[in-house]
Design an enzyme around this catalytic site. Structure first.
Site, PDB file in Angstrom:
ATOM      1  CD  GLU A 278      34.616 -25.797  12.156  1.00 25.54           C
ATOM      2  OE1 GLU A 278      34.163 -25.278  11.111  1.00 25.54           O
ATOM      3  OE2 GLU A 278      35.632 -26.513  12.171  1.00 25.54           O
ATOM      4  CB  CYS A 312      27.488 -23.642   8.721  1.00 28.70           C
ATOM      5  SG  CYS A 312      28.005 -25.354   8.682  1.00 28.70           S
TER       6      CYS A 312
HETATM    7  P1  NAD Z   1      24.619 -18.882  18.032  1.00 23.34           P
HETATM    8  O1  NAD Z   1      25.880 -18.132  17.798  1.00 23.34           O
HETATM    9  O2  NAD Z   1      23.416 -18.112  18.414  1.00 23.34           O
HETATM   10  O3  NAD Z   1      24.841 -19.966  19.178  1.00 23.34           O
HETATM   11  C1  NAD Z   1      25.804 -20.978  19.055  1.00 23.34           C
HETATM   12  C2  NAD Z   1      26.241 -21.442  20.420  1.00 23.34           C
HETATM   13  O4  NAD Z   1      27.047 -20.426  21.019  1.00 23.34           O
HETATM   14  C3  NAD Z   1      25.081 -21.683  21.389  1.00 23.34           C
HETATM   15  O5  NAD Z   1      25.359 -22.841  22.160  1.00 23.34           O
HETATM   16  C4  NAD Z   1      25.099 -20.444  22.240  1.00 23.34           C
HETATM   17  O6  NAD Z   1      24.528 -20.605  23.512  1.00 23.34           O
HETATM   18  C5  NAD Z   1      26.600 -20.188  22.338  1.00 23.34           C
HETATM   19  N1  NAD Z   1      26.999 -18.836  22.730  1.00 23.34           N
HETATM   20  C6  NAD Z   1      26.454 -17.666  22.359  1.00 23.34           C
HETATM   21  N2  NAD Z   1      27.130 -16.637  22.914  1.00 23.34           N
HETATM   22  C7  NAD Z   1      28.146 -17.170  23.633  1.00 23.34           C
HETATM   23  C8  NAD Z   1      29.187 -16.616  24.442  1.00 23.34           C
HETATM   24  N3  NAD Z   1      29.339 -15.327  24.611  1.00 23.34           N
HETATM   25  N4  NAD Z   1      30.050 -17.472  25.010  1.00 23.34           N
HETATM   26  C9  NAD Z   1      29.947 -18.808  24.831  1.00 23.34           C
HETATM   27  N5  NAD Z   1      28.958 -19.381  24.107  1.00 23.34           N
HETATM   28  C10 NAD Z   1      28.076 -18.567  23.509  1.00 23.34           C
HETATM   29  O7  NAD Z   1      24.334 -19.746  16.718  1.00 23.34           O
HETATM   30  P2  NAD Z   1      23.036 -20.578  16.311  1.00 23.34           P
HETATM   31  O8  NAD Z   1      21.931 -19.644  15.931  1.00 23.34           O
HETATM   32  O9  NAD Z   1      22.756 -21.660  17.304  1.00 23.34           O
HETATM   33  O10 NAD Z   1      23.555 -21.322  14.993  1.00 23.34           O
HETATM   34  C11 NAD Z   1      23.574 -20.756  13.736  1.00 23.34           C
HETATM   35  C12 NAD Z   1      24.965 -20.271  13.361  1.00 23.34           C
HETATM   36  O11 NAD Z   1      25.916 -21.317  13.526  1.00 23.34           O
HETATM   37  C13 NAD Z   1      25.058 -19.871  11.905  1.00 23.34           C
HETATM   38  O12 NAD Z   1      25.834 -18.709  11.798  1.00 23.34           O
HETATM   39  C14 NAD Z   1      25.753 -21.057  11.263  1.00 23.34           C
HETATM   40  O13 NAD Z   1      26.410 -20.760  10.058  1.00 23.34           O
HETATM   41  C15 NAD Z   1      26.705 -21.440  12.343  1.00 23.34           C
HETATM   42  N6  NAD Z   1      27.163 -22.825  12.181  1.00 23.34           N
HETATM   43  C16 NAD Z   1      28.453 -23.019  11.755  1.00 23.34           C
HETATM   44  C17 NAD Z   1      28.899 -24.319  11.547  1.00 23.34           C
HETATM   45  C18 NAD Z   1      30.299 -24.571  11.057  1.00 23.34           C
HETATM   46  O14 NAD Z   1      30.755 -25.698  11.192  1.00 23.34           O
HETATM   47  N7  NAD Z   1      31.001 -23.596  10.501  1.00 23.34           N
HETATM   48  C19 NAD Z   1      28.051 -25.409  11.800  1.00 23.34           C
HETATM   49  C20 NAD Z   1      26.762 -25.160  12.243  1.00 23.34           C
HETATM   50  C21 NAD Z   1      26.332 -23.852  12.433  1.00 23.34           C
END
Ligand code: NAD
Length: 526
Positions: A278, A312
């Site tokens: 997502e 998102c």
């Molecule tokens: P982010 O990608 O920085 O982090 C998201 C999660 O991924 C965190 O828990 C982080 O620690 C983890 N993570 C990062 N690198 C990783 C790796 N290599 N392996 C495993 N886990 C890892 O995102 P953010 O800044 O917290 O959130 C914003 C983003 O999330 C935006 O792009 C938004 O659109 C997206 N988002 C999407 C949805 C959806 O349902 N499509 C919902 C909410 C947020």
């Protein structure tokens, strides 16, 4: 498992709402960020963050060490062998009790969310309501994990499908929906018979700890073993990476940036595990000449400003017919001027802070790029200062006039920037809507049946979500939520999203006394 599930009531009293919830969950200003139920731990690095509201320090969360992580996944695997044998409707009853606890603590939990990520109270309470809705949905689902029966071509044979629990499910969440997204996954996974290992965003650890502190006693009061719902706070590079490479976890559901999604897909794919991704969105709304402009202005305003542009599904692009462009933008600006920006815990505030200074800087950098590429700010975009605003996390939401082909318009900047773009024909509008790498949510405002149906047709919006006369954000849990292309392709929450959390087994039963083979094959020996 004791009588609690049978009676529909927990065996022991559950924690009651209180006044200083955040203090009670983190007595002494520190709290463990890892656990499986009764005991908690946190031998990894402490995570100390400040509230984006006023930069006051939040309680420190002690993250999971690699050893903590290993032990917790072992516990999740052991608990799976028990939980998968509990009848699904009984698992649903446990989720029903979780929903009850969330109802009792809706305001408390919402306040933790507001303080930690800066959401206005109404939206934070909406997030907890979404968890409650999700629990209710999952309770019903627990009696509807249907398999189908197929006619067999062989006499005296029956073929059917059944669905079995999959295993421990890894759930990685983003900061902007610190709790709801976990519940989309966890409550469905629970009724499917899976155990859950949750790695929340390092920017939203306290909300996760608070939720687990409320929910673990429900499992305990039903005499269930530790390890059914697990929490492992830690960074992406440490705990996140451990999780995606861990063969004990057959499914990883990851919510976050596209960059993160690519890493998760590569690592889990390499071990032939399953993912639900997502990822980011770059959502557009088309405002056709036939639209009710007043309705469109209100919907686009909420879609662009809600959660300070950090959803998102935030509307990032509004495609407006050239004839109504100026009038639409003028009305939208008037509605932006009436916004109350401020402390998200105060009544009447529409927009709180961004998550941190880094997000504010990213917004400013995007606005600079927009102008370098020929775009024009027509409202807002300033960083606010003075009093509470000296936190440096408050901005005025921005409306910018842009062209569909500008590179910055193709990116998701996680901030309240709305690109207003002119179009002449509906074909051009739909082509521009689809011309970005992301494919999460989309909308059209129209009173013209042909336009609406064209937008919804196979040649229309290429997004996972397509709405008519309502904005791109604010999905209900009953539908499957998710997007196409760089938005990841995953589906969560309602509809038949549950199937990804289970393994399908096709069963053939021969109740005849003969052995006819499929496709009429004859196999005679001797
Ligand atoms: P982010 O990608 O920085 O982090 C998201 C999660 O991924 C965190 O828990 C982080 O620690 C983890 N993570 C990062 N690198 C990783 C790796 N290599 N392996 C495993 N886990 C890892 O995102 P953010 O800044 O917290 O959130 C914003 C983003 O999330 C935006 O792009 C938004 O659109 C997206 N988002 C999407 C949805 C959806 O349902 N499509 C919902 C909410 C947020």
């Amino acid at each position: 498992m004791g009588g609690g599930i049978q009676d529909g009531q927990p065996n022991r009293p559950l924690p009651q709402p209180g006044s200083s919830f955040i203090d009670r969950i983190a007595s002494g200003g520190e709290v463990d960020g890892a656990g499986s139920g009764s005991g908690t731990r946190g031998h990894g690095d402490p995570i100390g963050r400040r509230s984006p509201i006023d930069l006051r320090p939040l309680p420190v969360v002690r993250s999971a060490s690699t050893q903590d992580y290993r032990e917790i996944v072992d516990q999740a695997a052991a608990a799976f062998s028990v939980w998968r044998m509990v009848p699904a409707p009984k698992r649903g009853e446990v989720v029903r009790q979780i929903g009850t606890v969330l109802r009792w603590h809706k305001r408390d939990l919402a306040e933790v969310v507001s303080r930690e990520v800066g959401k206005v109270r109404a939206e934070a309470e909406g997030e907890i309501q979404e968890m409650i809705d999700m629990a209710d949905f999952a309770v019903g689902l627990s009696r509807m994990l249907y398999g189908i029966t197929m006619p067999s071509e062989r006499p005296g044979h029956r073929i059917y499908e059944q669905w079995h629990p999959l295993g421990p499910v890894g759930v990685i969440t983003a900061f902007n929906f610190p709790l709801a997204v976990w519940s989309w996954n966890a409550f469905v996974a629970l009724v499917c018979g899976d155990t859950v290992i949750w790695k929340p965003s390092s920017k939203a650890t306290l909300s996760a700890v608070a939720a687990m502190k409320l929910i673990w006693p429900v499992l305990k009061s039903n005499d269930l073993p530790d390890g059914i719902l697990n929490l492992v706070v830690g960074s992406g590079p440490s705990i996140g990476e451990a999780m995606i490479h861990d063969r004990r976890i057959p499914l990883v559901s990851a919510t976050g940036s596209i960059r993160m999604g690519r890493q998760v897909a590569a690592a889990v794919g390499a071990r032939l595990g399953r993912t639900i991704l997502e990822l980011g969105g770059n959502n557009a709304a088309i405002v056709s000449p036939s639209a009710d402009l007043d309705l469109a202005v209100r919907a686009v305003g909420f879609g662009a400003i809600g959660t300070a542009g950090q959803r998102c599904t935030t509307i990032r692009r509004v495609l407006v017919h050239a004839d109504s462009f100026d009038g639409f933008c003028a009305s939208l600006i008037r509605s932006y001027q009436e916004l109350h920006i401020g402390n998200p815990l105060e009544d009447g505030v529409h927009m709180g802070p961004l998550i941190d200074a880094e997000a504010v800087n990213a917004m400013q950098a995007a606005l600079q790029q927009l102008q370098d590429q020929g775009g024009r700010i027509i409202y807002g975009g300033q960083v606010l200062s003075g009093g509470l605003f000296d936190a440096g996390t408050y901005v005025t939401p921005c409306i910018a006039e842009a062209r569909a082909d500008m590179p910055i318009v193709h990116e998701e900047t996680f901030a309240p920037i709305l690109y207003a773009i002119r179009f002449r024909t509906m074909e051009e509008a739909v082509a521009n809507l689809n011309a970005v790498p992301q494919g999460l949510s989309s909308a059209i405002f129209t009173n013209h049946l042909v336009e609406a149906e064209t937008f919804l047709s196979a040649g229309g919006s290429d997004c996972g979500i397509a709405n008519v006369n309502t904005g791109t954000s604010g999905a209900e849990i009953g539908g499957a939520f998710g997007g196409e292309k760089d938005s990841g392709g995953g589906r969560e929450a309602g509809s038949d999203a549950w199937k990804t959390y289970m393994r399908r087994q096709t069963v053939t039963i021969n109740w005849s006394r003969k052995l006819p083979l499929a496709q009429g094959i004859e196999f005679k020996v001797g």
